[in-house]
Design an enzyme around this catalytic site. Structure first.
Site, PDB file in Angstrom:
ATOM      1  N   GLY A 204       0.808  -1.214   0.000  1.00 44.58           N
ATOM      2  CA  GLY A 204       0.000   0.000   0.000  1.00 44.58           C
ATOM      3  C   GLY A 204       0.843   1.267   0.000  1.00 44.58           C
ATOM      4  O   GLY A 204       2.079   1.218  -0.001  1.00 44.58           O
TER       5      GLY A 204
ATOM      6  N   ARG B 209      -2.279 -10.691  -0.672  1.00 45.51           N
ATOM      7  CA  ARG B 209      -3.309 -11.553  -1.245  1.00 45.51           C
ATOM      8  C   ARG B 209      -2.740 -12.353  -2.426  1.00 45.51           C
ATOM      9  O   ARG B 209      -1.876 -11.857  -3.147  1.00 45.51           O
ATOM     10  CB  ARG B 209      -4.492 -10.711  -1.721  1.00 45.51           C
ATOM     11  CG  ARG B 209      -5.290 -10.093  -0.584  1.00 45.51           C
ATOM     12  CD  ARG B 209      -6.301  -9.110  -1.127  1.00 45.51           C
ATOM     13  NE  ARG B 209      -7.176  -8.602  -0.077  1.00 45.51           N
ATOM     14  CZ  ARG B 209      -7.936  -7.522  -0.204  1.00 45.51           C
ATOM     15  NH1 ARG B 209      -7.911  -6.829  -1.337  1.00 45.51           N
ATOM     16  NH2 ARG B 209      -8.714  -7.126   0.787  1.00 45.51           N
TER      17      ARG B 209
ATOM     18  N   ASN C  22      -4.010 -12.914  -5.245  1.00 48.41           N
ATOM     19  CA  ASN C  22      -4.305 -12.292  -6.543  1.00 48.41           C
ATOM     20  C   ASN C  22      -3.914 -10.818  -6.578  1.00 48.41           C
ATOM     21  O   ASN C  22      -4.515 -10.024  -7.302  1.00 48.41           O
ATOM     22  CB  ASN C  22      -5.794 -12.442  -6.872  1.00 48.41           C
ATOM     23  CG  ASN C  22      -6.687 -11.807  -5.808  1.00 48.41           C
ATOM     24  OD1 ASN C  22      -6.205 -11.421  -4.745  1.00 48.41           O
ATOM     25  ND2 ASN C  22      -7.970 -11.699  -6.091  1.00 48.41           N
TER      26      ASN C  22
ATOM     27  N   PRO D 221     -10.507   0.754   4.579  1.00 50.61           N
ATOM     28  CA  PRO D 221     -11.581  -0.247   4.461  1.00 50.61           C
ATOM     29  C   PRO D 221     -11.291  -1.553   5.189  1.00 50.61           C
ATOM     30  O   PRO D 221     -12.211  -2.332   5.445  1.00 50.61           O
ATOM     31  CB  PRO D 221     -11.674  -0.474   2.941  1.00 50.61           C
ATOM     32  CG  PRO D 221     -11.111   0.764   2.323  1.00 50.61           C
ATOM     33  CD  PRO D 221     -10.016   1.192   3.259  1.00 50.61           C
TER      34      PRO D 221
ATOM     35  N   SER E 132      -2.576  -0.315  12.384  1.00 56.81           N
ATOM     36  CA  SER E 132      -2.605   0.647  11.281  1.00 56.81           C
ATOM     37  C   SER E 132      -3.151   1.985  11.762  1.00 56.81           C
ATOM     38  O   SER E 132      -4.330   2.297  11.591  1.00 56.81           O
ATOM     39  CB  SER E 132      -3.450   0.110  10.126  1.00 56.81           C
ATOM     40  OG  SER E 132      -3.337   0.963   9.009  1.00 56.81           O
TER      41      SER E 132
ATOM     42  N   PHE F 200      -0.793   5.634  12.145  1.00 57.08           N
ATOM     43  CA  PHE F 200       0.111   6.374  11.247  1.00 57.08           C
ATOM     44  C   PHE F 200      -0.405   7.734  10.786  1.00 57.08           C
ATOM     45  O   PHE F 200       0.307   8.458  10.094  1.00 57.08           O
ATOM     46  CB  PHE F 200       0.506   5.526  10.025  1.00 57.08           C
ATOM     47  CG  PHE F 200       1.010   4.173  10.392  1.00 57.08           C
ATOM     48  CD1 PHE F 200       2.126   4.043  11.205  1.00 57.08           C
ATOM     49  CD2 PHE F 200       0.357   3.027   9.974  1.00 57.08           C
ATOM     50  CE1 PHE F 200       2.594   2.798  11.586  1.00 57.08           C
ATOM     51  CE2 PHE F 200       0.811   1.769  10.348  1.00 57.08           C
ATOM     52  CZ  PHE F 200       1.930   1.663  11.156  1.00 57.08           C
TER      53      PHE F 200
ATOM     54  N   LYS G 155     -10.423   2.589  14.528  1.00 57.48           N
ATOM     55  CA  LYS G 155      -9.023   2.457  14.957  1.00 57.48           C
ATOM     56  C   LYS G 155      -8.931   2.398  16.481  1.00 57.48           C
ATOM     57  O   LYS G 155      -8.111   1.654  17.034  1.00 57.48           O
ATOM     58  CB  LYS G 155      -8.199   3.621  14.414  1.00 57.48           C
ATOM     59  CG  LYS G 155      -8.046   3.604  12.896  1.00 57.48           C
ATOM     60  CD  LYS G 155      -6.957   4.557  12.434  1.00 57.48           C
ATOM     61  CE  LYS G 155      -6.669   4.377  10.955  1.00 57.48           C
ATOM     62  NZ  LYS G 155      -5.441   5.040  10.506  1.00 57.48           N
TER      63      LYS G 155
END
Length: 314
Positions: free
Chosen positions: A17, A39, A41, A86, A110, A112, A132
Site C-alpha cells: 500500500g 493476497r 491475486n 476499508p 494501522s 500512522f 481504529k
C-alpha cells in the site's frame, strides 16, 4: 529488542500500500528479515518482485486463514499493520492470530495518521477513527505489547493535494483561513522511523508522535514557500469552514470522508491540537543520528522531481 546481535524478524500487512511499501523498504534497509503478507491475486506484482529482489519474503494468503496466520506469527518477532481504511476492522483477525501464537514482542496497528485518542472529527471521519480506537482497546485488553504511531500528515500526498504542482492553473485552494498549523512528514522517513520504533524498547507500550519542529507549517506558509521556490504567485481561493462542514453532510459516503479529513487537518489543526502526555515520545528525540526531511527540502524535491499524486481508499 535484537537479541545476541540478531535483527528482529518483521511481518508487514498492507506492505504494497501507499505507506506500507515505505515500511517494507525501511525494514529491508535496516537489515531486518522482512515478511510481506499479500493476497494471492495481488495486482502489485512489480512491487512484490522489487521487494523480493531486495530480500523480502513474500507470503501469499488471506486474513481469514487463521491457522496460516498463526504459523506465520510464530516465525516473526514484530508485526506491523499498514492496512488501508476499508480493512481496519480486519485487524481483529491479526489480533486473534497474535493471541494464539503467543510470541509476538510488538504489534503496531494501522494508525500512522492523526493521534485518534486525542481528537474529535466531523462524523464521516470520526466513524473511521472510532474503528481504529476499537483496535487499540482490543490490543490493550489482550495485553499485546504495542507501539502506537502518529505520523501525522503524509507530506508528499498533501503537498500534491494542496499545491497541485502538476496543475498549471494560477489558483490554489485554501481550506478555511489557512492559518491552522499542522505537522507533515515525508513518507520515506515515516517508513524508516516506524521500523526503528517497532524494535526500540523505549517505545514499548507508548505513543510515538512524529512532530519535528522543522515540519510544522500552515497552508499559507506552505504556499508562500512554494511561490518563492518556483518564482510564481498564486491567487488563493478560500473555501470557508461552513461550506466544508455542509459538504460533509450533503455528500454520500465515502465521498464525504476526504472532506471531513481536510477539515480535521487544516481547519481544526488536529495534528497540533494537543499537548504531549507523560507516556508520549516525539520520534526525532529518539534518534539524534537520523534526520527528518524538512518541508523545505521536500519542496526542493517537488521542484526538481515531484513524486506522482496518489489517491486514498475509504
Amino acid at each position: 529488542m535484537e537479541e545476541n546481535g540478531m535483527k528482529s524478524k518483521i511481518l508487514i500487512f498492507g506492505g504494497t500500500g501507499y505507506i506500507g511499501n515505505h515500511m517494507v523498504k525501511g525494514s529491508l534497509k535496516l537489515g531486518h528479515p522482512t515478511y510481506v503478507f499479500t493476497r494471492p491475486n495481488s495486482s502489485k506484482t512489480t512491487l512484490l518482485d522489487e521487494f523480493q529482489s531486495l530480500g523480502a519474503i513474500i507470503v501469499k494468503g488471506e486474513l481469514d486463514e487463521h491457522e496460516k496466520l498463526v504459523e506465520l506469527m510464530k516465525k516473526v518477532d514484530v508485526v506491523i499493520s499498514a492496512l488501508a481504511f476499508p480493512q481496519i476492522l480486519d485487524q481483529f483477525k491479526i489480533l486473534e492470530a497474535i493471541k494464539v501464537a503467543g510470541n509476538i514482542k510488538r504489534f503496531l496497528p494501522s494508525d500512522f495518521g492523526v493521534e485518534e485518542d486525542r481528537i474529535n472529527a466531523l462524523p464521516p471521519f470520526e466513524a473511521l477513527i472510532e474503528r481504529k480506537r476499537m483496535i487499540r482497546r482490543a490490543i490493550e485488553e489482550a495485553n499485546i505489547p504495542y507501539t502506537y504511531v502518529s505520523a501525522n500528515c503524509f507530506a508528499s500526498y498533501f503537498i500534491n493535494y494542496l499545491l497541485r504542482p502538476y496543475d498549471p492553473k494560477d489558483e490554489i485552494t485554501v481550506y478555511g483561513t489557512g492559518e491552522a498549523k499542522f505537522a507533515m512528514n515525508y513518507e520515506q522517513d515515516i517508513g524508516l522511523y516506524t521500523i526503528k520504533v517497532a524494535t526500540d524498547p523505549r517505545a514499548l507500550n507508548r505513543v510515538v508522535i512524529y512532530r519535528p519542529s522543522t515540519n510544522i507549517i500552515t497552508q499559507l506558509e506552505l504556499i508562500s514557500r512554494w511561490e518563492k521556490k518556483i518564482g510564481k504567485k498564486f491567487k488563493k481561493i478560500h473555501v470557508p469552514e461552513e461550506e466544508i462542514v455542509a459538504l460533509t453532510k450533503e455528500l454520500p459516503e465515502p465521498e464525504n470522508i476526504p472532506i471531513a479529513i481536510l477539515h480535521c487537518l487544516f481547519i481544526d489543526g488536529a495534528t497540533m491540537s494537543y499537548d504531549f502526555k507523560e507516556n508520549d515520545v516525539e520520534a526525532s528525540t529518539l534518534y539524534p543520528e537520523l534526520k527528518f526531511t524538512t518541508i523545505d527540502e521536500l519542496l526542493d524535491i517537488f521542484v526538481h522531481d515531484p513524486p506522482p499524486p496518489a489517491s486514498a481508499a475509504f
